[in-house]
Design a protein around this motif. Sequence first.
Motif, PDB file in Angstrom:
ATOM      1  N   PHE A   1      27.636   0.908   4.497  1.00 14.27           N
ATOM      2  CA  PHE A   1      26.736   1.950   3.677  1.00 14.27           C
ATOM      3  C   PHE A   1      26.601   1.279   2.397  1.00 14.27           C
ATOM      4  CE2 PHE A   1      26.411   5.599   0.860  1.00 14.27           C
ATOM      5  CZ  PHE A   1      25.559   6.473   2.003  1.00 14.27           C
ATOM      6  N   VAL A   2      25.306   1.834   1.801  1.00  8.92           N
ATOM      7  CA  VAL A   2      24.827   1.070   0.569  1.00  8.92           C
ATOM      8  C   VAL A   2      25.131   2.084  -0.376  1.00  8.92           C
ATOM      9  CG1 VAL A   2      23.103   0.078  -0.981  1.00  8.92           C
ATOM     10  CG2 VAL A   2      23.165  -0.252   1.423  1.00  8.92           C
TER      11      VAL A   2
ATOM     12  N   PRO B   1      10.179   5.740   1.915  1.00  9.13           N
ATOM     13  CA  PRO B   1       9.602   6.098   3.257  1.00  9.13           C
ATOM     14  C   PRO B   1      10.643   6.882   4.115  1.00  9.13           C
ATOM     15  CG  PRO B   1      10.117   3.393   2.476  1.00  9.13           C
ATOM     16  CD  PRO B   1      10.567   4.427   1.159  1.00  9.13           C
TER      17      PRO B   1
ATOM     18  N   MET C   1      13.347   7.611   6.625  1.00  5.69           N
ATOM     19  CA  MET C   1      14.508   6.820   7.139  1.00  5.69           C
ATOM     20  C   MET C   1      15.181   5.877   6.059  1.00  5.69           C
ATOM     21  SD  MET C   1      15.300   7.743  10.024  1.00  5.69           S
ATOM     22  CE  MET C   1      16.256   6.821  10.608  1.00  5.69           C
ATOM     23  N   SER C   2      14.482   5.983   4.819  1.00  2.00           N
ATOM     24  CA  SER C   2      14.967   5.082   3.774  1.00  2.00           C
ATOM     25  C   SER C   2      16.532   5.677   3.191  1.00  2.00           C
ATOM     26  CB  SER C   2      13.984   4.970   2.682  1.00  2.00           C
ATOM     27  OG  SER C   2      13.939   6.162   2.120  1.00  2.00           O
ATOM     28  N   GLY C   3      16.783   6.874   3.398  1.00  2.00           N
ATOM     29  CA  GLY C   3      17.953   7.403   2.724  1.00  2.00           C
ATOM     30  C   GLY C   3      17.873   8.545   1.881  1.00  2.00           C
ATOM     31  N   LYS C   4      16.613   9.035   1.834  1.00  2.00           N
ATOM     32  CA  LYS C   4      16.550  10.178   0.751  1.00  2.00           C
ATOM     33  C   LYS C   4      17.568  11.331   1.037  1.00  2.00           C
ATOM     34  CE  LYS C   4      12.176  10.970   1.570  1.00  2.00           C
ATOM     35  NZ  LYS C   4      11.985   9.810   2.805  1.00  2.00           N
ATOM     36  N   SER C   5      17.232  11.809   2.376  1.00  2.00           N
ATOM     37  CA  SER C   5      18.335  13.290   2.673  1.00  2.00           C
ATOM     38  C   SER C   5      19.754  12.618   2.446  1.00  2.00           C
ATOM     39  CB  SER C   5      18.020  13.599   3.896  1.00  2.00           C
ATOM     40  OG  SER C   5      16.696  13.674   3.988  1.00  2.00           O
ATOM     41  N   THR C   6      20.206  11.420   2.812  1.00  2.00           N
ATOM     42  CA  THR C   6      21.633  11.095   2.605  1.00  2.00           C
ATOM     43  C   THR C   6      22.037  11.341   1.154  1.00  2.00           C
ATOM     44  OG1 THR C   6      21.068   9.462   4.478  1.00  2.00           O
ATOM     45  CG2 THR C   6      23.061   9.286   3.189  1.00  2.00           C
TER      46      THR C   6
ATOM     47  N   HIS D   1      18.035   0.820   1.443  1.00  2.00           N
ATOM     48  CA  HIS D   1      18.815   2.161   0.776  1.00  2.00           C
ATOM     49  C   HIS D   1      19.295   2.023  -0.530  1.00  2.00           C
ATOM     50  CE1 HIS D   1      18.842   3.092   5.178  1.00  2.00           C
ATOM     51  NE2 HIS D   1      19.508   2.195   5.398  1.00  2.00           N
TER      52      HIS D   1
HETATM   53  P1  ADP Z   1      15.132  10.000   4.988  1.00  2.00           P
HETATM   54  O1  ADP Z   1      15.468  11.274   4.539  1.00  2.00           O
HETATM   55  O2  ADP Z   1      14.753   8.908   3.658  1.00  2.00           O
HETATM   56  O3  ADP Z   1      14.079  10.158   5.937  1.00  2.00           O
HETATM   57  P2  ADP Z   1      17.878   9.735   5.762  1.00  2.00           P
HETATM   58  O4  ADP Z   1      18.576   9.927   4.425  1.00  2.00           O
HETATM   59  O5  ADP Z   1      17.838  10.630   6.751  1.00  2.00           O
HETATM   60  O6  ADP Z   1      16.408   8.946   5.387  1.00  2.00           O
HETATM   61  O7  ADP Z   1      18.628   8.185   6.182  1.00  2.00           O
HETATM   62  C1  ADP Z   1      17.974   7.653   7.316  1.00  2.00           C
HETATM   63  C2  ADP Z   1      19.252   6.701   8.101  1.00  2.00           C
HETATM   64  O8  ADP Z   1      19.332   5.808   7.090  1.00  2.00           O
HETATM   65  C3  ADP Z   1      20.658   7.373   7.826  1.00  2.00           C
HETATM   66  O9  ADP Z   1      20.840   8.022   9.127  1.00  2.00           O
HETATM   67  C4  ADP Z   1      21.587   6.144   7.682  1.00  2.00           C
HETATM   68  O10 ADP Z   1      21.746   5.734   9.068  1.00  2.00           O
HETATM   69  C5  ADP Z   1      20.693   5.293   6.938  1.00  2.00           C
HETATM   70  N1  ADP Z   1      21.130   5.297   5.464  1.00  2.00           N
HETATM   71  C6  ADP Z   1      20.737   6.263   4.747  1.00  2.00           C
HETATM   72  N2  ADP Z   1      21.203   5.961   3.358  1.00  2.00           N
HETATM   73  C7  ADP Z   1      22.031   4.890   3.685  1.00  2.00           C
HETATM   74  C8  ADP Z   1      22.936   4.240   2.721  1.00  2.00           C
HETATM   75  N3  ADP Z   1      22.868   4.360   1.440  1.00  2.00           N
HETATM   76  N4  ADP Z   1      23.459   3.103   3.300  1.00  2.00           N
HETATM   77  C9  ADP Z   1      23.232   2.638   4.466  1.00  2.00           C
HETATM   78  N5  ADP Z   1      22.539   3.531   5.385  1.00  2.00           N
HETATM   79  C10 ADP Z   1      21.822   4.365   5.156  1.00  2.00           C
END
Ligand code: ADP
Length: 868
Positions: free
Chosen positions: A588-589, A607, A609-614, A752
């Motif tokens: 995890f980054v 983009p 899947m880049s990790g915005k929601s996360t 990420h």
């Molecule tokens: P977005 O909202 O930008 O479309 P998500 O937040 O849904 O993207 O993240 C998509 C996937 O990317 C997550 O399911 C996870 O596997 C991976 N991911 C997100 N943030 C990180 C991070 N900080 N480090 C590693 N993987 C990440």
Amino acid sequence: MGYTPMIQQYLKIKAEYQDCFLFFRLGDFYELFFEDAQRAARELEITLTSRDGGSKDRIPMCGVPYHSAENYIKTLVERGYKVAICEQVEDPKTAKGVVKREVIQLITPGTVMEGTMLQDTENNYLASIHYVENDYFAFAYTDMSTGETSVMRITRGWNGVLSEIYNRPIKEVVVESGFNEAYIKELQDKMKITVSLVDASKLSTVPNSFLEEIEDKALRHTCMILYDYIHTTQKRTIEHLKNAQYIELNEYMLLDMFSKRNLEITSSFMRKEKYGSLLWVLDRTVTAMGARKLKKWLERPLLSKESIESRLEKTEGFYEDFMQRQEIREALQSIYDLERLTGRVAFGNVNARDLIQLKNSLQKIPIIKQLLMQFSKKEIQELSKQINPLPELLDLLERSIMDDPPVSITEGNIIKSGYNKELDTYRDASTNGKKWIANLEQKEREATNIRSLKIGFNKVFGYYIEITKANLHLVPEGRYERKQTLTNAERFITEELKEKETIILEAENNMIDLEYQLFLDIREQTKRFIPYVQNLASIISEIDVLQSFATVSEENDYVRPTFSNNDTLYLEESRHPVIEKVMDSQEFVPNTIEMDNKQPILLITGPNMSGKSTYMRQLALTVLMGQIGCFVPAKKAKLSIVDQIFTRIGAADDLVSGQSTFMVEMLEANNAISHATKNSLILFDELGRGTSTYDGMALAQAIIEHIHEHIGCKTIFSTHYHELTSLEKTLSRLKNIHVRAEKINGKVVFLHQVREGAADESYGIHVAELAGLPEDLIQRASIILERLENGSSKNDPPTETKADPKSVEQVDAEQLTFFVDNKENLPSSNQKESEIIKTISNLDILEMTPMQALNCLYELNKQAKKKG
Ligand code: ADP
Ligand code: MG
């Protein structure tokens, strides 16, 4: 009506329990009749039969054996039904006419007490709702198995009520008749909760102590509704019911239904299971009581800095002293569910084994108390001082109950010797008598020289001397009195033997009676300790949760957060507590999150899947973890106390209410905007996605502006409308951030990593590239994108600071290039256009008739349209 008297009796009782399955006791069976029988046969997959009931048609009937009824009842109750148990209340042998029958208990989803119908680590609540006025509801809920009742004011209307119910294990709701039908339907159909009605005009009297601490009339009323229902279903006094506790909702962080669900706090969004939720990560509790308390804490994060710090201090105490913590964890393993045990004690359905569990648990308490004193933090030692190990109760149980007692409490072998003189006398009499008989057997064998002579016992004849036919001739005349003849043996008695027999049997009968009486008495004595055991349970479960926090914090490398008074939030190398645990291959980054008074609003782009929601969720979860007193996943954490978290996350349609995505989005947005304060946290993920571009963008911008101007709370807004990033120029308290994606060796790679500034606009196309779409298609998309952006800029929702709008000339020039320069520059995907242009340029206009020209134009027009 020609029904037989028994069916008439049935119908009379059934009339009072319309909404229940009536289990009607008939000998060794519980029988169900009429519609009940038809439905039960379906639900329980048992055979539907019928019986003659005196009427013209036979009556549908099905039944379950009395001794195995529990499982059937369990099935029905788990499916949300209610069961009324109707017993024979007089001896059928002496009854004149139909045996008298009465309902002795209702078993309902919210009031079950039986161990097998409850989940160990889950509470089981019965709630009551009383509508007061406007948006005000009085709300209460009780867990019958533990005896706790909470009561509160909900001032945010029906949605507020639903938010309280959502995710809390409320199995049944009681309302007064006349309650809003639509609300009832919503509870039943969408929340899958059993709803029961009570008649508010004739509520049963509530024991004084229950409402001792509640003054408000509406709150008392809702508690009375609750109590009335408990009373009518249980039909007995409920002594372990603790005083109703008022909960001031303003003292806890408020999480509405949407946020609870979106943040996956106690269950995952899609599968509705614990795996993948925050609870799943945080739960390293050892006892069932601890697991239940953890869930309660998670559902009510604290707001007072003092109480948060106090919990954190204790968590740190457990965190620091690893060895002691391990020993505590071990000691907790032998602590039974004291909380629910008290419920069963109060209900009078504990057996001797339960009391042994209580004893075993109590034996561990002094060890735990002592262990706690060995921690270095004084706050932990303080916990030790709060523990009352109840030595008198332990002593009573140690002296009285045998170590390995039977389940049955009516067949003796429960009470230890030495506990009661009288019992000891009977036991001696019985033992001595048996010894005497053993001696007699020996003596008679020697006297008669019959080695096979034996003394036996049966229930009809008592003790007897048995001699085989072959040996009969050896018995001296008149030595024994003949009693019974078998095929190959004779049975005899003597006067002496019968005397001893009387003594032994009397002693044994007395023993069994006395043991039963003694057991009931011990149970009564234990009852008096209920409030103390409840206190003990409360402390033990608190210790369990705190050690769980410490364990998780250590194992996952969390850090203790500090709480600033100046509204700054700073999380260095923050992580998502759940995602980092479920990721298998990659790391995890971590990312830094920073928000302050000056720029509390972050607009995040990047983009898919880049990790915005996360990123957004990890902030919310971190805030929540801090406010329940747990360490947080970061290298450094400075938090400020958040009063409410609002979220709009996830694109899945709302399955609970069946509303469309966009409607849900707007409901959630409205909820946030109308209730958020300066101290709230708002997370809006891709708001406006559910509708057309301009609509969505316009709404998104207006909402950001509203938060910026009127609320000013910490907010993260993610968007795929790149245009919104220009808001940074007009809104001083908004800052752009983005998630980096980089081209490495010609491939887009998600790093990420969150950085300042807005993302590169064409990230969508990068993602398509990453997904492996053909090169020419990607290039074509880039061109279309450019054209669209330029073309649409004139129609954009008005912002004064549109991101460097290209000059009209520039746009025209580009379009010109697009059409004219095709010969050299156009990639193969532009074949159609080039073909159209080729066709046009090859036309020999002068040779064409007007009709041909028109046809040709029509063809071209069609081709061009196909291109879209
Ligand atoms: P977005 O909202 O930008 O479309 P998500 O937040 O849904 O993207 O993240 C998509 C996937 O990317 C997550 O399911 C996870 O596997 C991976 N991911 C997100 N943030 C990180 C991070 N900080 N480090 C590693 N993987 C990440
Ligand atoms: Mg997302």
